[in-house]
Motif scaffolding. Structure first.
Motif, PDB file in Angstrom:
ATOM      1  N   SER A  55      15.538   1.205   1.680  1.00  0.00           N
ATOM      2  CA  SER A  55      15.700  -0.128   1.176  1.00  0.00           C
ATOM      3  C   SER A  55      15.547  -1.380   2.020  1.00  0.00           C
TER       4      SER A  55
ATOM      5  N   LYS B 290       8.318  -0.621   4.415  1.00  0.00           N
ATOM      6  CA  LYS B 290       7.297  -0.081   3.230  1.00  0.00           C
ATOM      7  C   LYS B 290       6.418  -0.850   2.398  1.00  0.00           C
ATOM      8  N   SER B 291       7.313  -1.708   1.739  1.00  0.00           N
ATOM      9  CA  SER B 291       6.403  -2.658   0.776  1.00  0.00           C
ATOM     10  C   SER B 291       5.526  -3.036   2.081  1.00  0.00           C
ATOM     11  N   THR B 292       6.297  -4.062   2.561  1.00  0.00           N
ATOM     12  CA  THR B 292       5.155  -5.053   3.964  1.00  0.00           C
ATOM     13  C   THR B 292       4.158  -3.925   4.342  1.00  0.00           C
TER      14      THR B 292
ATOM     15  N   ALA C  81       2.800  -1.595   2.676  1.00  0.00           N
ATOM     16  CA  ALA C  81       1.453  -1.996   1.658  1.00  0.00           C
ATOM     17  C   ALA C  81       1.080  -2.660   1.994  1.00  0.00           C
ATOM     18  N   ASP C  82       1.591  -3.743   1.599  1.00  0.00           N
ATOM     19  CA  ASP C  82       0.802  -5.432   1.842  1.00  0.00           C
ATOM     20  C   ASP C  82       0.375  -5.451   2.815  1.00  0.00           C
TER      21      ASP C  82
ATOM     22  N   TYR D  47      -1.504  -1.568  -8.178  1.00  0.00           N
ATOM     23  CA  TYR D  47      -0.187  -2.044  -8.441  1.00  0.00           C
ATOM     24  C   TYR D  47       0.325  -2.870  -9.930  1.00  0.00           C
TER      25      TYR D  47
ATOM     26  N   GLU E   8       2.246   2.323  -4.940  1.00  0.00           N
ATOM     27  CA  GLU E   8       3.482   1.917  -4.331  1.00  0.00           C
ATOM     28  C   GLU E   8       4.260   2.818  -5.412  1.00  0.00           C
ATOM     29  N   GLU E   9       5.131   3.697  -4.778  1.00  0.00           N
ATOM     30  CA  GLU E   9       6.805   4.256  -5.872  1.00  0.00           C
ATOM     31  C   GLU E   9       5.944   4.230  -7.083  1.00  0.00           C
TER      32      GLU E   9
ATOM     33  N   THR F  16       3.730   5.117  -1.008  1.00  0.00           N
ATOM     34  CA  THR F  16       5.017   5.040  -0.374  1.00  0.00           C
ATOM     35  C   THR F  16       6.376   4.980  -1.728  1.00  0.00           C
TER      36      THR F  16
END
Length: 406
Positions: free
Chosen positions: A42, A46-48, A50-51, A205, A316-317, A349
């Motif tokens: 974390s 990873k979220s960045t 995806a964003d 999402y 994501e996840e 991710t």
């Protein structure tokens, strides 16, 4: 049809300079496959990542200024990497099919003297022969430049036309992408095809709470980003292709053995909802009463069994809310779903070693933070011994969990 063989992102949050796969300036890189999973602790980006895909999709839909403020991004200064004064840059290396030469899309976003983000440069390139530098068939700098009509032609790096019909272009709004304007015109055939590829992206999402909302009875072929129309998509599939719908239900029932039957129900007031029959109960349960995991798994299987699939899907996840023993089965289904052609590509991710166990080392990328605080990315197959151990049958997720890499 089409897929991304490589991507480069520069100056986007912690992604100061990351390259995945094969790009124009990284021709020795191995092209991305039909499924790409990104793992790592974390806070590593990873979220960045995806964003970044979501940001491009938003730029396409609402323009760069609105995209910078959307989804709590906080504006251009919050998006751009700390301590960096250069533009935010993206490069997509795209191939429509293996018999067509790849296309490179480059986008630079900067801020003007008033602090407003705008499109500084936008370019599409493609080789006209098997060798040599690609020719630009779209080049816009500060909203001005040129585009080429038809299927062939372009200009070299000095702007000299090699072949084709060159048209001077000036955009009225430098905060909108040029491919949106020009891709709406039939004479710019290559731009139109690339635009349609970008429009087909699906950034998931999914929200179980959104999926529980009541919808009017309006059959829809595709899930929206939050999954609030899951009932409508089920109704569409049930109406248009009952065989595929039955196949989806059978697949889900093998993963959720307590579910005996699922079907959409239309009420007299025009609303519709999914109805679930569980073993041991005489009466069915409606979707608002089902667990988060059941709704998520149902949504993923609807997504994987679209009759006319979106060309790029980013999830994501997927493990959130799902029983861990279902994850390898879901990953196996994703691998089968994307196949080996050019009809569908999947980015995921994940934190789950159970999910990663179903994947090959070439399909998994590891994000790690460098000493400077920015993220680095590396294929799992590039770590020592990973490829060899995987070839001997050691599951990749187990290696990751045991800290053989990442």
């Amino acid at each position: 049809m089409g897929k991304i063989e490589g991507v480069q992102i520069k100056n986007f949050g912690p992604l100061k300079d990351v390259v995945m796969g094969k790009t124009l300036n990284n021709q020795k890189g191995e092209a991305l496959g039909n499924i790409t999973a990104v793992i790592g602790p974390s806070g590593n980006g990873k979220s960045t990542l995806a964003d970044a895909f979501g940001f491009l999709a938003d730029c396409l839909e609402i323009g760069v200024e609105a995209a910078c403020d959307a989804k709590n991004r906080g504006g251009f200064q919050q998006i751009r990497s700390q301590g960096i004064d250069e533009p935010v840059k993206f490069e997509l290396y795209y191939r429509e099919k293996n018999t067509i030469r790849p296309i490179t899309y480059e986008l630079e976003i900067d801020e003007d003297a008033m602090g407003r983000p705008y499109v500084k440069e936008e370019r599409l390139r493609q080789r006209v022969t098997k060798r040599g530098r690609p020719l630009s068939f779209l080049l816009l700098q500060n909203g001005r430049g040129y585009a080429y009509e038809g299927k062939e032609g372009g200009a070299d790096d000095d702007g000299r036309s090699v072949q084709g019909e060159k048209v001077d272009v000036e955009l009225a709004d430098i905060r909108k992408l040029g491919i949106v304007t020009l891709g709406a015109m039939k004479q710019y055939e290559r731009i139109e095809k690339f635009l349609n590829f970008l429009k087909s992206w699906y950034l998931c999402y999914f929200s179980p709470d959104a999926a529980r909302t009541l919808q009017t009875a309006a059959p829809q072929p595709y899930l929206n980003r939050t999954g609030s129309n899951i009932n409508n998509v089920a109704q569409y599939m049930y109406r248009e292709n009952k065989r595929d719908f039955t196949k989806v239900l059978k697949e889900i029932q093998t993963k959720l053995p307590n579910i005996e039957k699922i079907e959409p129900v239309k009420f007299d007031n025009g609303q519709m909802m999914l109805k679930f029959w569980e073993k041991g109960f005489k009466n069915a349960f409606y979707s608002p009463k089902m667990s988060d995991g059941t709704l998520k798994l149902f949504a993923y299987y609807l997504l994987l069994h679209e009759s006319n699939p979106r060309q790029l899907v980013f999830i994501e996840e997927p493990e959130n809310g799902l029983y861990h023993q279902y994850l390898k089965l879901l990953a196996d289904e994703m691998v089968r779903s994307v196949g080996t052609g050019y009809s569908k590509q999947l980015f995921v991710t994940t934190h789950s070693p159970f999910f990663v166990n179903a994947l090959s080392p070439n399909s998994v990328w590891v994000l790690e933070k460098g000493k400077d605080g920015f993220s680095n990315i590396k294929r799992a197959s590039e770590y020592d011994f990973v490829k060899e151990l995987s070839g001997e049958g050691v599951p990749l997720g187990d290696m990751w969990y045991s800290r053989y890499f990442g």
